[in-house]
Design a protein around this motif. Structure first.
Motif: not given
Length: 400
Positions: A58, A38-39, A54, A42, A45
Motif C-alpha cells: 500500500a 483513502q491511503y 500488505q 488503508r 487498517e
C-alpha cells in the motif's frame, strides 16, 4: 570500550521506537488531499492487523501518486518509523530515497540517508548499497568528492559479491558513478558508467530534458574520451533520438561521421557556429582530428577482406585517412600502441600487414559490409565445390 564494541555500535540498527501512530493517521484522513485520504484509512487498517507486507504494498502505491510529494517525510517520522524493521529493506530504502528529497537541503538529506544506511550493512547488503549510493549523490551535491568515491568503491565490491541485484540498485550505482566521473572530467569512465546506467533503466523513466542532457554528455564524452574508439553502442541507443530536431542534432551527426571515418563531414561540421561554441571541443580539435584518423584507419581495415588487409599500402592508408604520406607510419604505430590493430609495418616497401582489428559494435552499414563479404566467401566456396565435382576441375586442381 574496545574497538570491536565501537564498531558493533556503529553498525547496529537503531532501537525500535514505540509511539502512538493513530492520531497522525486520523488527522491525515481528514486533512490530506482528497486523492490520498483513502491511503491513510488503508494504512490504519493494515497497521492494526499487523499485515506488514500488505502495508508495504500500500505504501508503494502511495509513492506512485503524484500528490504524495511533500507528504513523505511526515509519513516517515510519524508512522513508518514505528514499524520500519518489519518492512522489506529494499522497499524501505526506496521510500527513504524519495523522502530525502523533502529534506531542507542536501546536507540534511545526506545526514538522513547516512543514518539510515548504517543499520542495513549487516542485514541487507543490496539495500545498503542503494541507500549508500543515494547518500553519495548528496555528497556530490555538497562537493564532497572524496567521500563519494569512497562510497562508490565500497559499493562496487559489495555488488561484485552479490549473485543478483535489482535494476534499481544497478541504476543508482551507475548513475552516481557517472555523475562523479563527470565532476572529475574523466570522459572514458563517464561514458562507460553512463551507458551502463541507461542499460538499467527504461527511457520512459527519464524526462525528455534528462534524455537530451544525457545524450549530449554521452556524445561529448565519446568524442573526448581517450581510448573510446567505437561509438557503435551509443549510436544504436535510442537516447540519441532525443537530439533530433534540437540545436544539438549536429552532435549526433558528428558521432556518425567518426564511426564511419568520414573526414570530410568532420571538417564541414567543425566549421559550423554550433561546433565553435563548444569550448571543450574547440580546444581539443587536434586530438579530435587524430582520433578520427585512427577511427578511419580502423574502418578501412575492417571493411577489407583478410587477404587485402594483409597488404595495405601507405598510399591507400593516406588516401582513406587524409593524412600525408610521411605521416602514415606514425598513424599506424599509434594504432598499434593503442591496441586498435595488430600487425607489422614494412618500411622499405611501405606496406602494412594487419592481422587483427579491435572488435566493435556495428551499425547497419557495417553489418552490410560483413554480409557482402560473407556473400563473396559463399560464392567462392560454391565455385570450389562445383569444380571438385567436375572431373576436369578436380584433375586441374590436383595438377596445381
Amino acid at each position: 570500550m574496545t574497538v570491536k564494541n565501537e564498531v558493533e555500535m556503529v553498525d547496529a540498527p537503531e532501537e525500535e521506537v514505540n509511539f502512538d501512530v493513530y492520531p497522525f493517521l486520523k488527522e491525515r484522513q481528514t486533512k490530506a488531499p482528497q486523492q490520498l485520504r483513502q491511503y491513510y484509512v488503508r494504512f490504519e487498517e493494515l497497521y492494526d492487523k499487523k499485515l506488514w507486507h500488505q502495508l508495504t504494498v500500500a505504501l508503494t502505491a502511495f509513492l506512485a501518486e503524484p500528490e504524495s510529494a511533500g507528504h513523505l517525510f511526515p509519513l516517515y517520522e510519524n508512522f513508518i518509523r514505528d514499524w520500519k524493521f518489519k518492512m522489506n529493506k529494499l522497499s524501505l530504502v526506496k521510500f527513504l530515497t524519495r523522502a530525502s528529497k523533502e529534506a531542507a537541503g542536501p546536507k540534511e538529506a545526506l545526514e538522513f540517508l547516512g543514518k539510515q544506511a548504517k543499520g542495513l550493512k549487516a542485514t541487507s547488503p543490496d539495500a545498503y548499497v542503494l541507500a549508500t549510493m543515494e547518500k553519495a549523490s548528496y555528497e556530490l551535491a555538497v562537493n564532497d568528492l572524496t567521500a563519494c568515491k569512497k562510497d562508490i568503491d565500497e559499493c562496487e565490491k559489495i555488488l561484485d559479491d552479490l549473485p543478483v541485484t535489482e535494476p534499481v540498485i544497478n541504476a543508482s550505482f551507475y548513475r552516481v558513478a557517472a555523475d562523479y566521473y563527470k565532476a572529475k572530467f574523466a570522459y572514458p569512465q563517464y561514458y562507460h558508467n553512463a551507458l551502463l546506467f541507461l542499460s538499467s533503466v527504461s527511457l520512459d523513466e527519464l524526462s525528455v530534458a534528462e534524455q537530451q542532457s544525457r545524450a549530449y554528455e554521452l556524445a561529448i564524452s565519446a568524442l573526448l574520451g581517450e581510448g573510446v574508439y567505437n561509438f557503435g553502442e551509443l549510436l544504436q541507443h535510442s537516447i540519441l533520438d532525443s537530439l533530433k530536431g534540437t540545436p544539438f542534432d549536429w552532435l549526433r551527426q558528428l558521432l556518425l561521421c567518426f564511426n564511419s571515418g568520414d573526414m570530410e563531414a568532420f571538417e564541414r561540421i567543425s566549421r559550423t557556429p554550433e561546433f565553435v561554441k563548444e569550448r571543450f571541443l574547440m580546444e581539443k580539435t587536434p586530438f579530435l582530428r587524430q582520433k578520427l584518423c585512427l577511427m578511419t584507419l580502423i574502418e578501412a581495415v575492417f571493411k577489407r577482406s583478410k587477404e587485402s588487409r594483409g597488404r595495405m599500402s601507405f598510399a591507400e592508408i593516406s588516401a582513406e585517412t587524409k593524412v600525408t604520406l610521411d605521416e602514415v607510419e606514425h598513424l599506424v604505430m599509434k594504432a598499434l600502441s593503442l591496441g586498435l590493430i595488430k600487425g607489422k609495418i614494412d618500411e622499405v616497401d611501405q606496406i602494412v600487414a594487419v592481422t587483427w582489428v579491435q572488435p566493435r559494435v556495428l551499425d547497419k552499414s557495417q553489418i552490410g559490409t560483413i554480409r557482402d563479404r560473407l556473400t563473396e566467401w559463399s560464392g567462392k566456396v560454391k565455385s570450389r565445390v562445383v569444380a571438385l565435382e567436375s572431373e576436369d576441375g578436380a584433375a586441374e586442381m590436383f595438377a596445381q
